[in-house]
Design an enzyme around this catalytic site. Structure first.
Site, PDB file in Angstrom:
ATOM      1  N   ASN A  54       0.846  -1.183   0.000  1.00 55.17           N
ATOM      2  CA  ASN A  54       0.000   0.000   0.000  1.00 55.17           C
ATOM      3  C   ASN A  54       0.881   1.232   0.000  1.00 55.17           C
ATOM      4  O   ASN A  54       1.649   1.427   0.924  1.00 55.17           O
ATOM      5  CB  ASN A  54      -0.890  -0.005   1.250  1.00 55.17           C
ATOM      6  CG  ASN A  54      -1.922   1.108   1.206  1.00 55.17           C
ATOM      7  OD1 ASN A  54      -2.097   1.754   0.172  1.00 55.17           O
ATOM      8  ND2 ASN A  54      -2.592   1.345   2.312  1.00 55.17           N
TER       9      ASN A  54
ATOM     10  N   ASP B  87      10.326   2.183   2.186  1.00 50.69           N
ATOM     11  CA  ASP B  87       9.087   1.757   2.850  1.00 50.69           C
ATOM     12  C   ASP B  87       9.225   0.295   3.317  1.00 50.69           C
ATOM     13  O   ASP B  87       8.290  -0.502   3.229  1.00 50.69           O
ATOM     14  CB  ASP B  87       7.850   1.931   1.946  1.00 50.69           C
ATOM     15  CG  ASP B  87       6.544   1.775   2.726  1.00 50.69           C
ATOM     16  OD1 ASP B  87       6.572   1.723   3.975  1.00 50.69           O
ATOM     17  OD2 ASP B  87       5.475   1.694   2.077  1.00 50.69           O
TER      18      ASP B  87
HETATM   19 ZN    ZN Z   1       2.518   4.501   3.975  1.00 53.04          ZN
END
Ligand code: ZN
Length: 451
Positions: free
Chosen positions: A284, A311
């Site tokens: 996501n 991330d």
């Molecule tokens: Zn995020």
């Protein structure tokens, strides 16, 4: 090993920010960069450790603006120790950790806990990010000034957006006074409710609910406008669509203080990976289309995308098991980032200095504050981070851009084995990582001797 000096010799030294691309030597003294040039062995005192970097690229250590170290609260997924060991192996000498822990980093007390833990266990520099809202509930702002004094480098409710525009406006007003960025996870939760991958034909074919690009772009647009309104710094995390790149581009052209990051997976994979890799390709924002990937690469090339951030989102096997709808979002990315990105260089789509810039000076710029704007006694980012100049932190990565290896997640330092590259042959490997003059990772093949 601890030593007052470290000498790195014979590598191709690349620092795009300083315009350096030469075969030469680097001398680190007392944790800081002392000298870069040719034939420097005479400057190196007897007994000084020497790293032989022939055939390798030597650059400033990589800086990751966005990773999840999971501590406190989710130690089964990752810890400060395991996550920063993964960072060291990936060539990252500094990582910013997101505050969606349990408890979340939303007060000076939780920051004190985190900083103590980092001081004891971290292998690389860790720069914490604090919450925008108390408990990440999106209702009341945290005491952003106190968080800043306790050493956060930015604010985010990552994992979630700051949904309320009025709350975001006030967060930006306060962060402007502190000269720190708000780093937003841009997602309209009403538009993505129940969604698990990119909205489009691929999702329809797999009978999965899609997350449209508009869910990201509408919030990117809102954030750019609120940054314009407030004069504050907004940083857009994990940009995934061509539309977002365009909005950020226009924002920059009109003078908005907007910066942006993209991840290695969004720069190289498409929604097609979902049917190939299953839940290991569930992230996501979701993996998008080839057109989006192309726009992101173009954004990295021309600087609309300032930084590449991993991330890094480690999960347990159990979190990723089961069906696609219930599996957790995220990729364990610190240890594969460089070779995944080097594919863009090997394919001729990006040049090596530009890639290095987006991993070094690009993120360093997002972390640099206007001198004298306001004094933050706890601000942890040293001067000269992300570049090779006298006095810069002695943070280096040595890598072989061509070395081919097969990704075996069971050998990751990270507890997160969730990667879509398992079993894949990648080209490029980190060979040594140096933080403040100390070698925190070294491949067995790298020769080291004392003078
Ligand atoms: Zn995020």
């Amino acid at each position: 090993m601890k030593s007052r000096f470290l000498f790195v010799t014979g590598g191709r030294i690349i620092d795009p920010f300083k315009g350096i691309d030469m075969v030469g030597d680097v001398l680190i003294r007392e944790g800081n960069l002392e000298w870069v040039g040719e034939n420097g062995l005479s400057m190196c005192p007897d007994g000084c450790p020497i790293l032989f970097a022939k055939g390798m690229v030597v650059s400033p250590g990589f800086i990751d603006l966005h990773c999840h170290l999971r501590e406190p609260g989710f130690e089964e997924k990752e810890t400060i120790a395991s996550g920063t060991e993964a960072a060291a192996r990936g060539g990252f000498t500094a990582v910013c950790c997101m505050p969606n822990t349990s408890p979340p980093i939303d007060s000076p007390d939780t920051m004190t806990y985190l900083r103590n833990k980092v001081g004891l266990e971290a292998r690389v520099r860790v720069f914490p990010i604090g919450c925008v809202s108390q408990g990440r509930r999106g209702e009341k702002l945290t005491d952003m000034a106190s968080l800043a004094e306790s050493g956060v480098v930015g604010f985010s409710d990552d994992g979630k957006p700051v949904a309320d525009p009025e709350l975001m406006q006030r967060a930006l007003e306060r962060s402007r006074l502190l000269d720190l960025p708000v780093m937003d996870h841009c997602e309209d939760l009403a538009l993505t409710a129940g969604g698990v991958m990119n909205d489009g034909p691929a999702a329809a074919q797999l009978h999965l609910k899609g997350m449209p690009g508009a869910a990201e772009e509408s919030v990117v647009q809102r954030d750019v406008e609120l940054a314009m309104l407030t004069g504050a710094r907004i940083h857009i995390t994990h940009v995934s669509t061509a539309g977002s790149v365009e909005i950020i581009r226009r924002g920059k052209e009109t003078g908005v203080r907007v910066t942006a990051e993209a991840t290695p997976h969004h720069l190289t994979l498409t929604e097609e990976s979902v049917s190939l890799c299953g839940t290991n390709a569930k992230v996501n924002p979701p993996l998008r289309t080839a057109k989006d990937v192309e726009a992101l690469v173009q954004g990295v090339k021309d600087g609309v995308i300032d930084a590449i951030a991993t991330d890094h989102a480690p999960h347990t096997l159990g979190d990723k098991a089961g069906d696609f709808n219930s599996a957790a979002f995220g990729i364990s990315g610190l240890e594969t980032a460089l070779p995944v990105l080097l594919a863009l260089v090997h394919e001729g789509r990006l040049n090596l200095p530009t890639l290095i810039a987006r991993l070094t000076s690009g993120p360093a710029k997002v972390l640099s504050r206007v001198a004298g704007m306001s004094v933050l006694s706890g601000y942890p980012v040293p001067e000269g981070l992300g570049m090779l100049q006298a006095g810069s932190p002695g943070d280096l990565v040595l890598f072989n851009p061509d070395f081919a290896w097969v990704v075996d997640p069971s050998r990751f330092a990270s507890k997160g084995r969730n990667t879509p590259w398992a079993g894949r042959l990648l080209r490029g490997k980190v060979m040594a990582t140096v933080v403040g003059g100390e070698i925190v990772y070294r491949d067995d093949s790298v020769e080291m001797r004392r003078k």
